[in-house]
Design a protein around this motif. Structure first.
Motif, PDB file in Angstrom:
ATOM      1  N   GLY A  29       5.837   5.269 -22.744  1.00 19.19           N
ATOM      2  CA  GLY A  29       7.124   4.634 -22.978  1.00 19.19           C
ATOM      3  C   GLY A  29       7.048   3.303 -23.701  1.00 19.19           C
ATOM      4  O   GLY A  29       5.973   2.719 -23.873  1.00 19.19           O
ATOM      5  N   ASP A  30       8.211   2.832 -24.105  1.00 17.60           N
ATOM      6  CA  ASP A  30       8.293   1.504 -24.681  1.00 17.60           C
ATOM      7  C   ASP A  30       8.460   0.489 -23.548  1.00 17.60           C
ATOM      8  O   ASP A  30       8.368   0.826 -22.376  1.00 17.60           O
ATOM      9  N   ARG A  31       8.686  -0.765 -23.902  1.00 16.17           N
ATOM     10  CA  ARG A  31       8.682  -1.817 -22.881  1.00 16.17           C
ATOM     11  C   ARG A  31       9.752  -1.644 -21.791  1.00 16.17           C
ATOM     12  O   ARG A  31       9.425  -1.749 -20.606  1.00 16.17           O
ATOM     13  N   PRO A  32      11.025  -1.375 -22.138  1.00 13.54           N
ATOM     14  CA  PRO A  32      11.996  -1.207 -21.046  1.00 13.54           C
ATOM     15  C   PRO A  32      11.707   0.009 -20.169  1.00 13.54           C
ATOM     16  O   PRO A  32      11.901  -0.036 -18.953  1.00 13.54           O
ATOM     17  N   LEU A  33      11.201   1.074 -20.760  1.00 14.23           N
ATOM     18  CA  LEU A  33      10.873   2.263 -19.987  1.00 14.23           C
ATOM     19  C   LEU A  33       9.696   2.002 -19.046  1.00 14.23           C
ATOM     20  O   LEU A  33       9.694   2.456 -17.901  1.00 14.23           O
ATOM     21  N   LYS A  34       8.721   1.254 -19.523  1.00 20.67           N
ATOM     22  CA  LYS A  34       7.597   0.886 -18.656  1.00 20.67           C
ATOM     23  C   LYS A  34       8.053   0.009 -17.498  1.00 20.67           C
ATOM     24  O   LYS A  34       7.612   0.194 -16.364  1.00 20.67           O
ATOM     25  N   LEU A  35       8.930  -0.946 -17.784  1.00 20.27           N
ATOM     26  CA  LEU A  35       9.447  -1.804 -16.715  1.00 20.27           C
ATOM     27  C   LEU A  35      10.215  -1.007 -15.666  1.00 20.27           C
ATOM     28  O   LEU A  35      10.032  -1.203 -14.460  1.00 20.27           O
ATOM     29  N   VAL A  36      11.055  -0.099 -16.130  1.00 18.98           N
ATOM     30  CA  VAL A  36      11.835   0.731 -15.207  1.00 18.98           C
ATOM     31  C   VAL A  36      10.912   1.589 -14.355  1.00 18.98           C
ATOM     32  O   VAL A  36      11.105   1.707 -13.137  1.00 18.98           O
ATOM     33  N   ALA A  37       9.898   2.181 -14.963  1.00 15.04           N
ATOM     34  CA  ALA A  37       8.981   3.042 -14.219  1.00 15.04           C
ATOM     35  C   ALA A  37       8.200   2.252 -13.171  1.00 15.04           C
ATOM     36  O   ALA A  37       8.042   2.708 -12.034  1.00 15.04           O
ATOM     37  N   VAL A  38       7.737   1.077 -13.536  1.00 20.09           N
ATOM     38  CA  VAL A  38       6.995   0.254 -12.578  1.00 20.09           C
ATOM     39  C   VAL A  38       7.902  -0.201 -11.435  1.00 20.09           C
ATOM     40  O   VAL A  38       7.508  -0.161 -10.260  1.00 20.09           O
ATOM     41  N   VAL A  39       9.132  -0.585 -11.757  1.00 21.85           N
ATOM     42  CA  VAL A  39      10.075  -1.005 -10.717  1.00 21.85           C
ATOM     43  C   VAL A  39      10.374   0.161  -9.771  1.00 21.85           C
ATOM     44  O   VAL A  39      10.409  -0.012  -8.544  1.00 21.85           O
ATOM     45  N   LEU A  40      10.579   1.349 -10.321  1.00 23.82           N
ATOM     46  CA  LEU A  40      10.841   2.516  -9.471  1.00 23.82           C
ATOM     47  C   LEU A  40       9.648   2.850  -8.577  1.00 23.82           C
ATOM     48  O   LEU A  40       9.812   3.127  -7.386  1.00 23.82           O
ATOM     49  N   LEU A  41       8.445   2.826  -9.142  1.00 20.57           N
ATOM     50  CA  LEU A  41       7.265   3.122  -8.333  1.00 20.57           C
ATOM     51  C   LEU A  41       7.082   2.105  -7.209  1.00 20.57           C
ATOM     52  O   LEU A  41       6.826   2.480  -6.058  1.00 20.57           O
ATOM     53  N   VAL A  42       7.234   0.831  -7.527  1.00 17.18           N
ATOM     54  CA  VAL A  42       7.085  -0.212  -6.507  1.00 17.18           C
ATOM     55  C   VAL A  42       8.176  -0.082  -5.452  1.00 17.18           C
ATOM     56  O   VAL A  42       7.908  -0.199  -4.245  1.00 17.18           O
ATOM     57  N   ALA A  43       9.398   0.197  -5.876  1.00 20.35           N
ATOM     58  CA  ALA A  43      10.498   0.336  -4.919  1.00 20.35           C
ATOM     59  C   ALA A  43      10.287   1.533  -4.002  1.00 20.35           C
ATOM     60  O   ALA A  43      10.542   1.445  -2.792  1.00 20.35           O
ATOM     61  N   TRP A  44       9.815   2.653  -4.548  1.00 16.64           N
ATOM     62  CA  TRP A  44       9.591   3.830  -3.705  1.00 16.64           C
ATOM     63  C   TRP A  44       8.441   3.603  -2.730  1.00 16.64           C
ATOM     64  O   TRP A  44       8.510   4.029  -1.584  1.00 16.64           O
ATOM     65  N   VAL A  45       7.391   2.944  -3.185  1.00 20.34           N
ATOM     66  CA  VAL A  45       6.274   2.668  -2.274  1.00 20.34           C
ATOM     67  C   VAL A  45       6.714   1.708  -1.172  1.00 20.34           C
ATOM     68  O   VAL A  45       6.427   1.928   0.006  1.00 20.34           O
ATOM     69  N   LEU A  46       7.425   0.650  -1.542  1.00 22.34           N
ATOM     70  CA  LEU A  46       7.892  -0.301  -0.529  1.00 22.34           C
ATOM     71  C   LEU A  46       8.907   0.328   0.420  1.00 22.34           C
ATOM     72  O   LEU A  46       8.929   0.012   1.611  1.00 22.34           O
ATOM     73  N   SER A  47       9.734   1.226  -0.084  1.00 19.35           N
ATOM     74  CA  SER A  47      10.718   1.884   0.773  1.00 19.35           C
ATOM     75  C   SER A  47      10.053   2.782   1.806  1.00 19.35           C
ATOM     76  O   SER A  47      10.518   2.878   2.942  1.00 19.35           O
ATOM     77  N   THR A  48       8.977   3.439   1.424  1.00 18.24           N
ATOM     78  CA  THR A  48       8.285   4.286   2.392  1.00 18.24           C
ATOM     79  C   THR A  48       7.490   3.465   3.397  1.00 18.24           C
ATOM     80  O   THR A  48       7.227   3.930   4.508  1.00 18.24           O
TER      81      THR A  48
END
Length: 148
Positions: A29-48
């Motif tokens: 991905g480009d920069r915004p897509l990478k940011l979104v993916a990292v935010v989603l991964l971190v949020a899902w890990v923290l949520s679990t």
């Protein structure tokens, strides 16, 4: 007992699909897509990793994580002005409102809350897949224009 095992397998398969989509977004991905993916991964890990729900179905740490995730998505949407970013921000705002609605309306069952979370998560992954495809397509068209 076997039904519980298949439900667990479905959950693990869904996590594997989510990690694959987000990993592909970080890789291609480009920069915004990478940011979104990292935010989603971190949020899902923290949520679990956060605690359990209270009696009324509200998980306060997960609600705080989802709220911060929605704010970051709104910022990404305003910064890069991509349609898929706005859709992701809207879906995260919906995900933030789900536990609030369940908290204030006691007639909503836990199954309905879980189902609504799953629908929003599938839509998030679908939008991420479209964003990956769109980024890859625009990159391919730019390379073709440079070679012609």
């Amino acid at each position: 007992m076997s039904i519980l095992n298949t439900i667990d397998l479905i959950a693990y398969a869904a996590y594997l699909i989510a990690v694959t989509i987000c990993g592909l977004a970080v890789w291609k991905g480009d920069r915004p897509l990478k940011l979104v993916a990292v935010v989603l991964l971190v949020a899902w890990v923290l949520s679990t990793l956060t605690g359990k729900r209270n009696v009324y179905g509200m998980n306060y740490p997960t609600t705080v994580i989802d709220t911060n995730c929605a704010l970051i998505f709104v910022w990404i949407s305003l910064r890069w002005r991509r349609l898929w970013c706005a859709v992701l921000a809207a879906l995260m705002i919906i995900e933030v409102t789900i536990p609030l609605v369940v908290f204030f309306d006691r007639d909503i069952r836990r199954y309905n809350q879980t189902l609504s979370y799953n629908v929003v998560t599938v839509l998030l992954l679908a939008v991420m897949s479209v964003a990956i495809w769109q980024t890859f397509r625009s990159r391919t068209r730019a390379n073709e224009a440079l070679q012609a």
